[in-house]
Design an enzyme around this catalytic site. Structure first.
Site, PDB file in Angstrom:
ATOM      1  N   HIS A   7     -16.920  -6.594  51.178  1.00  0.00           N
ATOM      2  CA  HIS A   7     -16.584  -7.786  50.409  1.00  0.00           C
ATOM      3  C   HIS A   7     -15.135  -8.187  50.660  1.00  0.00           C
ATOM      4  O   HIS A   7     -14.370  -7.422  51.239  1.00  0.00           O
ATOM      5  CB  HIS A   7     -16.821  -7.568  48.906  1.00  0.00           C
ATOM      6  CG  HIS A   7     -15.933  -6.529  48.295  1.00  0.00           C
ATOM      7  ND1 HIS A   7     -16.306  -5.213  48.177  1.00  0.00           N
ATOM      8  CD2 HIS A   7     -14.687  -6.604  47.771  1.00  0.00           C
ATOM      9  CE1 HIS A   7     -15.342  -4.528  47.595  1.00  0.00           C
ATOM     10  NE2 HIS A   7     -14.335  -5.352  47.350  1.00  0.00           N
ATOM     11  N   HIS A  76      -7.896 -17.024  54.803  1.00  0.00           N
ATOM     12  CA  HIS A  76      -8.917 -17.831  54.137  1.00  0.00           C
ATOM     13  C   HIS A  76     -10.293 -17.234  54.416  1.00  0.00           C
ATOM     14  O   HIS A  76     -10.441 -16.401  55.289  1.00  0.00           O
ATOM     15  CB  HIS A  76      -8.858 -19.289  54.621  1.00  0.00           C
ATOM     16  CG  HIS A  76      -9.121 -19.437  56.086  1.00  0.00           C
ATOM     17  ND1 HIS A  76      -8.118 -19.381  57.020  1.00  0.00           N
ATOM     18  CD2 HIS A  76     -10.273 -19.600  56.787  1.00  0.00           C
ATOM     19  CE1 HIS A  76      -8.639 -19.514  58.232  1.00  0.00           C
ATOM     20  NE2 HIS A  76      -9.956 -19.650  58.118  1.00  0.00           N
ATOM     21  N   GLU A 118     -12.561 -22.477  54.315  1.00  0.00           N
ATOM     22  CA  GLU A 118     -12.854 -23.309  55.477  1.00  0.00           C
ATOM     23  C   GLU A 118     -14.345 -23.644  55.521  1.00  0.00           C
ATOM     24  O   GLU A 118     -15.195 -22.777  55.326  1.00  0.00           O
ATOM     25  CB  GLU A 118     -12.477 -22.561  56.767  1.00  0.00           C
ATOM     26  CG  GLU A 118     -12.710 -23.348  58.028  1.00  0.00           C
ATOM     27  CD  GLU A 118     -12.299 -22.582  59.284  1.00  0.00           C
ATOM     28  OE1 GLU A 118     -12.487 -23.129  60.369  1.00  0.00           O
ATOM     29  OE2 GLU A 118     -11.800 -21.450  59.144  1.00  0.00           O
TER      30      GLU A 118
END
Length: 124
Positions: A7, A76, A118
């Site tokens: 994760h 990101h 994104e």
């Protein structure tokens, strides 16, 4: 020895606001939660229902600032989307698009804590 992704973690200042954003903007749903017995933190894991990868949102009770210093936002998460135009329209309506790179055919949205996400069209 083989490593696989488990994760990613984002710390958030308002867990309910973040959960609402991630479900509305990206369709991510809560798959599990861990709350500290003393109430000092809550971890919520979100999934896309397709891949095993999860986003962990961490809320800390004793965080005394109103935001996290994210530096230059050079890190990101990226999401593929099968209907890029519809996603773009939805995110434009939500007012969360922060940067577009038309030449590359991508754009970025920000969550309530200003993390960049994104959005990439699925390319075949």
């Amino acid at each position: 020895m083989k490593f696989t992704f488990a994760h990613n973690n984002f710390n958030v200042t308002d867990l309910d606001k973040s959960l609402k954003f991630y479900e509305e903007a990206l369709g991510l749903k809560e798959v599990r939660r861990k709350e500290a017995a003393d109430g000092s933190f809550i971890l919520v894991y979100l999934g896309d229902g397709v891949t095993p990868h999860q986003l962990e949102l961490t809320w800390l009770r004793d965080w005394e600032k109103d935001h996290y210093d994210l530096g230059d936002n050079e890190f990101h998460l990226a999401f593929w989307v099968d209907d890029f135009e519809a996603a773009h329209a939805k995110h434009k309506e939500m007012g969360c698009i922060c940067f577009e790179n038309e030449k590359m055919g991508i754009y970025f949205i920000t969550d309530p804590d200003n993390y960049w996400l994104e959005i990439v069209p699925t390319r075949k």
